[in-house]
Design a protein around this motif. Structure first.
Motif, PDB file in Angstrom:
ATOM      1  N   VAL A 390      15.664   5.127   1.699  1.00  0.00           N
ATOM      2  CA  VAL A 390      15.985   6.548   1.693  1.00  0.00           C
ATOM      3  C   VAL A 390      17.502   6.677   1.751  1.00  0.00           C
ATOM      4  CG1 VAL A 390      15.743   8.745   2.902  1.00  0.00           C
ATOM      5  CG2 VAL A 390      13.811   7.131   2.847  1.00  0.00           C
ATOM      6  N   GLN A 391      18.073   7.427   0.830  1.00  0.00           N
ATOM      7  CA  GLN A 391      19.519   7.587   0.760  1.00  0.00           C
ATOM      8  C   GLN A 391      19.867   9.078   0.819  1.00  0.00           C
ATOM      9  OE1 GLN A 391      22.027   5.090   0.483  1.00  0.00           O
ATOM     10  NE2 GLN A 391      23.309   6.882   0.940  1.00  0.00           N
ATOM     11  N   LEU A 392      20.666   9.456   1.812  1.00  0.00           N
ATOM     12  CA  LEU A 392      21.144  10.828   1.931  1.00  0.00           C
ATOM     13  C   LEU A 392      22.420  10.985   1.124  1.00  0.00           C
ATOM     14  CD1 LEU A 392      21.050  13.665   3.272  1.00  0.00           C
ATOM     15  CD2 LEU A 392      22.407  12.672   5.150  1.00  0.00           C
ATOM     16  N   TRP A 393      22.483  12.057   0.307  1.00  0.00           N
ATOM     17  CA  TRP A 393      23.694  12.280  -0.484  1.00  0.00           C
ATOM     18  C   TRP A 393      24.833  12.748   0.409  1.00  0.00           C
ATOM     19  CZ3 TRP A 393      27.080  16.299  -1.420  1.00  0.00           C
ATOM     20  CH2 TRP A 393      27.971  16.099  -2.484  1.00  0.00           C
ATOM     21  N   SER A 394      25.974  12.208   0.174  1.00  0.00           N
ATOM     22  CA  SER A 394      27.179  12.643   0.888  1.00  0.00           C
ATOM     23  C   SER A 394      28.300  12.741  -0.122  1.00  0.00           C
ATOM     24  CB  SER A 394      27.543  11.659   1.998  1.00  0.00           C
ATOM     25  OG  SER A 394      27.756  10.369   1.452  1.00  0.00           O
ATOM     26  N   PRO A 395      29.225  13.675   0.057  1.00  0.00           N
ATOM     27  CA  PRO A 395      30.297  13.825  -0.928  1.00  0.00           C
ATOM     28  C   PRO A 395      31.193  12.601  -0.970  1.00  0.00           C
ATOM     29  CG  PRO A 395      30.711  15.168   1.015  1.00  0.00           C
ATOM     30  CD  PRO A 395      29.329  14.636   1.163  1.00  0.00           C
TER      31      PRO A 395
END
Length: 401
Positions: A390-395
């Protein structure tokens, strides 16, 4: 002829013609519905019988009398058989030959032996009054078709009035026969006009109910068809989940609601790992089953307020209202682990599934399309980092303040 013109007989005949015309129109407008064909045939047969009986009044021909009474009972029997046909019950065909045969025998006896017109009318009324009993019983007791219940009760009540009135007419005729009352012309007879004053209007109301039954059933089927078409337009045919177009509409609505009330919202995008390899090794049917198994697992693990959809191929999305990034990651990690630990069976061959998941938080985006784009980028990062994660998007660092 003057007596006929000023009596209810003419009005009754016109009402019967109106029924026949309406029954014909109903048959033409709803050709696939069971029942209207019988109602049309019964109505015109009944009118034919009345016409023959009027011919008997004018000519005093015994043949016209026998044929007229027989045709009227045949028309009534066909009309009532149509009710059984409409409701999908076995047709009581026996009522047609029994009623017509009994009347022909009684009518023939009347002319060959010195008969009594009151007795003949009593026999006719008894047969006509008893014919609807089966249909009345069925109409009041039927429970399997709730859409037509109000109209069925109207038909049942109307036929009950018709039956009671006709049997009362028969009883009065038997009394006149028993007391050897003098003969009275039909247009001046109370017992004869009783049916035209009460029984025929009840029959007309009963046909109105039959028309309503047909209309209610047609409308119910139209609503069902519309629901099926809507289901086909919004659901993926293989997995039964929402399709991409329907999901996008839900996404726009949820993003607008979350932004309006300042509530959290997360979007996850799934991609089954090595799905092409599964298709190549076990076949496309196995791949279809795998997609269905995956959807079933996700729908079981997701919450009732979450919105799950097939985005295309082996890609899926999950919209999580009232959910911040931390809560979303916990839910998605549970889905990922449950899937990785489970084994599936296809044609005695076991296989496992793994999924890469990218998740984006509305707090870091400004529009539905941007939220989708961020979830897609996070999914790409999950795959590039080794899959099954699971990968959370971050700027990117260049965008951070």
């Amino acid at each position: 002829m003057t007596q006929l013109y000023f009596s209810p007989i003419l009005l009754g005949i016109l009402l019967l013609v109106a029924i026949a015309l309406c029954a014909t129109a109903l048959y033409r407008m709803a050709p696939g519905e069971p029942g209207p064909g019988f109602w049309m045939a019964g109505s015109w047969t009944l009118i034919g019988g009345v016409a023959l009986f009027i011919g008997f009044i004018v000519t005093r021909s015994p043949l016209l009398n026998v044929l007229g009474n027989a045709a009227q009972l045949a028309g009534e029997a066909l009309f009532l058989i149509g009710i059984f046909r409409f409701m999908g019950r076995p047709l009581p065909w026996w009522t047609l030959p029994v009623s017509v045969g009994a009347m022909v025998i009684a009518n023939t006896h009347y002319w060959l032996v010195h008969g009594n017109s009151d007795l003949l009318m009593g026999i006719y009324s008894s047969i006509a009054g008893l014919l609807p009993v089966q249909a009345i019983w069925l109409l009041f007791r039927e429970r399997s078709d709730p859409d037509t219940r109000p109209a069925r009760l109207l038909v049942g009540a109307s036929l009950l009035v018709y039956s009671i009135t006709t049997l009362l007419r028969g009883t009065l005729s038997y009394l006149d026969w028993w007391h050897d009352a003098p003969y009275v012309q039909p247009y001046a007879s109370f017992t004869y006009l009783l049916s035209y004053n009460f029984a025929i209007p009840a029959l007309v109301l009963g046909f109105v109910g039959c028309s309503l039954m047909t209309t209610q059933r047609v409308l119910a089927r139209s609503r069902q068809m519309a629901a099926q078409l809507k289901e086909q337009a919004t659901r993926d045919p293989l997995t039964g989940t929402l399709n991409r177009r329907a999901f996008h509409q839900e996404l726009i609505a949820e993003v607008g609601r979350s932004q309006r009330y300042g509530r959290p919202l997360c979007l996850a995008m799934f991609d089954l790992d090595h799905f092409k390899q599964l298709n190549d090794e076990l076949g496309h049917l196995a791949g279809d089953q795998a997609l269905q198994n995956f959807c079933r697992l996700c729908e079981q693990q997701a919450r009732r307020t979450d919105i799950f959809a097939r985005f295309g191929g082996e890609e899926f999305v999950l919209l999580m209202p009232e959910t911040d990034a931390k809560q979303a990651q916990l839910l998605l990690e549970r889905i990922r682990q449950t899937l990785a630990e489970q084994q599936f069976l296809y044609l005695e061959q076991r296989y496992q599934l793994q999924v890469s998941i990218g998740v984006a938080d509305l707090a870091t985006s400004g529009s539905p399309d941007q939220l989708l784009r961020q979830a897609d980028l996070a999914l790409y990062q999950a795959k590039a980092s080794g899959r099954n994660r699971v990968q959370l998007w971050s700027p990117p660092a260049s965008m951070a303040y």
